[in-house]
Design a protein around this motif. Sequence first.
Motif, mmCIF file in Angstrom:
data_model
loop_
_atom_site.group_PDB
_atom_site.id
_atom_site.type_symbol
_atom_site.label_atom_id
_atom_site.label_comp_id
_atom_site.label_asym_id
_atom_site.label_seq_id
_atom_site.Cartn_x
_atom_site.Cartn_y
_atom_site.Cartn_z
ATOM 1 N N TYR A 125 -64.765 -0.757 51.884
ATOM 2 C CA TYR A 125 -64.496 0.185 52.843
ATOM 3 C C TYR A 125 -63.540 -0.326 53.995
ATOM 4 N N VAL A 126 -63.999 -1.446 54.251
ATOM 5 C CA VAL A 126 -63.243 -1.973 55.561
ATOM 6 C C VAL A 126 -61.807 -2.236 55.153
ATOM 7 N N HIS A 128 -59.961 -0.643 52.778
ATOM 8 C CA HIS A 128 -59.465 0.480 52.547
ATOM 9 C C HIS A 128 -59.062 1.390 53.816
ATOM 10 N N SER A 129 -59.959 1.110 54.874
ATOM 11 C CA SER A 129 -59.449 1.676 56.244
ATOM 12 C C SER A 129 -58.014 0.966 56.785
ATOM 13 N N HIS A 130 -57.966 -0.257 56.273
ATOM 14 C CA HIS A 130 -56.708 -0.695 56.857
ATOM 15 C C HIS A 130 -55.467 -0.481 55.995
ATOM 16 N N ASN A 258 -65.309 7.882 49.250
ATOM 17 C CA ASN A 258 -64.894 6.606 49.807
ATOM 18 C C ASN A 258 -66.087 5.492 49.475
ATOM 19 N N LEU A 260 -67.647 4.316 51.628
ATOM 20 C CA LEU A 260 -68.644 4.173 52.649
ATOM 21 C C LEU A 260 -69.889 5.133 52.103
#
Length: 502
Positions: A125-126, A128-130, A258, A260
């Motif tokens: 998730y981290v 994908h957030s970037h 997602n 998360l």
Amino acid sequence: MRLIEGQLIHRRYRLDQRLAQGGMGEVWKGYDIELERPVAIKALRADMDNEEAKLKRLRAEAHNSANLAHPNIAALFEYYEHDNIGFLIMEYVPNKSLAEIYKARGPLSTDELLPILIQTARGLYVAHSHGVIHRDVKPANIMVSETGEVKITDFGVSYSTNQAQITQDGMVVGTAQYISPEQAQGEQATPQSDIYSLGVVAYEGLCGHRPFTGATPVDIAAAHVNDPVPPLPDTIDWQLREFVMSMLAKDPADRPANALVVSRTLAKIERRLLDQEASEALTETGHLTRRVMSAPHQPIQLFSAADWVAKQTPKPTATAVPNVPVPAPAAPAVPSVPNVTASPAPSATAVPLPAAEGVAPVPAAPAVPAPAPITQSSVKTTKATSTTIESTTTAGEYDPYEDWPSLNPTPDIPDIPPLDSTPLPGFVPAAKPRQSTIPTSTTVVPPAPTPYTGTPITGATGMTDTTDTTGTPTTDAPSGIANGIANTDLSINENTGKEEPR
């Protein structure tokens, strides 16, 4: 350029041991001589063709991993190029991969597998957030420590939304056994693609085998696109089984939104399974099997100042006197009453008989007073000494303070003798400070008056007055004159009330 053991890279990193070698490059265990820590060094192979394309791929991996700072992602320290060879200096993770754990142990229990999947989903998730898609999620790229901590490694084929396209259109990127259907068809990977690959990892951990197999990687990739996913065994929890199957949906829109959501859903399932396991253990055995035990508690012994002084002061040796228990005072003897069988009283009313002549009547028995109410002062009076405790409570009397521990003496506390006035061994009294004389008042005290030493005064009667007179007179009175009368006897006139000479 050939890499050998002991070689120094960038005048800072020493190559110690080759860990792995693949089609794109090789991975070494190195040592940072400046920070004194082990590192992992990933370098391109020198014997490869099309070195420029491979170098671009390594630069993209360095760019995508540089901003990913998370406990579940292996950190990137530095990127270095020399003689058209790129070097990635990364965090060294001395743990086994999840692929090695699967090979050694087969399927895992939910207690072990779910924490690994939860941590992997958080790391994804981290990323994908970037805007970074891993595109190669598989057990070999998930490192697990002995304490269960997870590190995601190898972003070599990762894709970022803000970078130029490196892979040719229609080219398949990833591992066939864990590739998503859209990747197998040559489409652009999305975060749902990594979720599908993580679903395959979960499927293998629960069943002990992958969902699709084939003779060639192409056959396996085609099965991901066309064949339905085999159902999971019924022995697996139904909620976990349904959620893993949703992660393996063919359509990306049917998968979780997602990573998360994946992490939170798996955490809820894990919590429910743990509660269910604890409830079942409590029902069967009557106590919980999962407990957190601490070291046994050692009570702290507290000593007062008197205790410490008593321990430090040497005591004279004396003959030990045996502690003979003092017998309790015996209860007063109660005279025995003969067991006389009473005859049944007549039902008629008793009539008093007249007293006989010359026989005195028997006085009536005194009335027995009512018992006094029990109070704290009248129930028990205790007199304690250093060796014995005398109690005035009679035998058989109710003692409401018998069970009070605060009133009963504690036999475990030793008697401490009173302190004497002798100083402690090695004690040196401090010297008294010098005191300067400070006047307390500035009042001048007048000197004491001196006695009169003048000429004696002779009275009119011819007698000499030898009485000491305080003070100094102004003049000495002549003989026979003192305001006209000297030493004259006076009397009080009863009519006028004045003093007059006799």
